[in-house]
Design a protein around this motif. Structure first.
Motif, short mmCIF file in Angstrom:
data_model
loop_
_atom_site.label_atom_id
_atom_site.label_comp_id
_atom_site.label_asym_id
_atom_site.label_seq_id
_atom_site.Cartn_x
_atom_site.Cartn_y
_atom_site.Cartn_z
N ASN A 23 15.46 -14.55 -54.54
CA ASN A 23 14.71 -13.47 -53.91
C ASN A 23 15.55 -12.92 -52.76
N LEU A 24 15.93 -11.65 -52.84
CA LEU A 24 16.71 -11.03 -51.79
C LEU A 24 15.77 -10.28 -50.87
N ARG A 25 15.48 -10.87 -49.72
CA ARG A 25 14.60 -10.28 -48.71
C ARG A 25 15.44 -9.34 -47.86
N GLY A 59 9.75 -5.97 -48.47
CA GLY A 59 8.61 -6.22 -47.59
C GLY A 59 8.95 -6.44 -46.14
N GLY A 60 10.21 -6.74 -45.83
CA GLY A 60 10.60 -6.96 -44.44
C GLY A 60 10.98 -5.69 -43.70
N LEU A 61 10.92 -4.54 -44.38
CA LEU A 61 11.29 -3.27 -43.76
C LEU A 61 10.06 -2.54 -43.25
N ALA A 62 10.27 -1.67 -42.27
CA ALA A 62 9.16 -0.90 -41.71
C ALA A 62 8.59 0.08 -42.72
N GLN A 63 9.42 0.58 -43.62
CA GLN A 63 8.94 1.49 -44.65
C GLN A 63 9.75 1.30 -45.92
N THR A 64 9.15 1.69 -47.03
CA THR A 64 9.82 1.56 -48.32
C THR A 64 10.97 2.54 -48.41
N PRO A 65 12.14 2.12 -48.88
CA PRO A 65 13.27 3.04 -48.98
C PRO A 65 13.02 4.13 -50.01
N ASP A 66 13.76 5.23 -49.88
CA ASP A 66 13.64 6.29 -50.86
C ASP A 66 14.33 5.86 -52.16
N LEU A 87 11.25 -5.75 -58.43
CA LEU A 87 10.95 -5.64 -57.01
C LEU A 87 9.83 -6.63 -56.70
N ALA A 88 9.83 -7.15 -55.49
CA ALA A 88 8.75 -8.04 -55.06
C ALA A 88 7.49 -7.22 -54.80
N TYR A 89 6.36 -7.84 -55.01
CA TYR A 89 5.06 -7.21 -54.78
C TYR A 89 4.98 -6.67 -53.35
N GLY A 90 4.43 -5.47 -53.20
CA GLY A 90 4.33 -4.89 -51.87
C GLY A 90 3.25 -3.83 -51.78
#
Length: 261
Positions: A23-25, A59-66, A87-90
């Protein structure tokens, strides 16, 4: 360029899941650095990470990337030598991104950081209280006592060698291997792992996030060891511990190894 000495300086935190999927966080959305770090991992341990399945967790980012940035990361990771599979669940935005990338969404990786990070989590739903029940007539038998807590599952015991290509999983309990774990084999337990022979493959304890789990083995040559997702590969292990009886545990989010006296 070598990996950063301190974990917090890395752009992405790689942890190993309970079925051997990494899992790449993503903690810093720097595509070039993330790809560089992954390429270095593959070069250091090609048998472990080369063409390894990887879940990308935003999930560790403030917003989902484009979409363009996420696609550049996915393509870069493939070029680095791993295979992003999901992608991990979010959030809903994350689900929509996964659909545009033609990737599935998998359940959240069960690791320690989930207990501390709930900023984006929706509040838990609570069921309405049940209506009050009328007391039973005195003539009725007394109510049954509350059921005892469900006993913990007994530990799983493997009497024969775990050979290359085999995977053994002890769900909800400890795992004891009375023989060897060969190179290319993988043993996984939600609890601790005890190996009374040589460990040459991979051992992943505390697979559901139990940081109290430990790994014990009589002769240590492991390709990889992990507890609650925190891992080390053979190149990270001091030479003096190889071939020795060793115990492995987690302390302050750091994987520790020591010879058994």
């Amino acid at each position: 360029m070598a990996l950063a000495a301190n974990d917090y300086e890395q752009a992405g935190e790689l942890k190993i899941g309970q079925v051997g999927i990494a899992n790449l966080r993503v903690r810093t959305l720097d595509v070039a650095q993330l790809v560089r770090e992954m390429r270095e991992r593959v070069e250091r341990a090609p048998k472990l990470f080369g063409r390894a399945a990887v879940i990308v967790d935003f999930g560790g980012l403030a917003q989902t990337p484009d979409e363009a940035t996420a696609r550049a990361l996915i393509d870069g990771l493939r070029e680095a030598g791993v295979l992003p599979v999901a992608l991990a669940y979010g959030t809903r935005d994350n689900d929509a991104l996964a659909e545009r990338l033609a990737l599935p969404v998998l359940a959240k990786f069960r690791a320690q950081y989930e207990h501390a990070e709930h900023a984006d989590a929706a509040p838990a739903r609570t069921a309405p209280p049940p209506p009050p029940r009328e007391p039973a007539p005195a003539s009725r038998a007394a109510a049954k006592p509350a059921a005892a807590d469900k006993p913990r599952a007994p530990g799983r015991v493997q009497k024969t060698p775990v050979r290359s290509g085999q995977q053994l999983y002890a769900e909800g309990c400890d795992l004891t291997v009375l023989s060897t774990v060969g190179a290319g084999a993988e043993v996984i337990a939600d609890g601790s792992i005890h190996i009374y022979g040589t460990l040459r493959g991979r051992a992943l304890a505390g697979a559901q996030g139990n940081a109290e789990a430990r790994i014990f083995c009589r002769e240590f040559h492991a390709e990889l060891v992990a507890i609650a997702g925190h891992y080390k590969v053979l190149d990270d292990i001091p030479e003096k511990l190889r071939g020795k009886a060793v115990q492995i545990w987690l302390e302050n989010d750091q994987l520790k190894l020591a010879a058994l006296e």
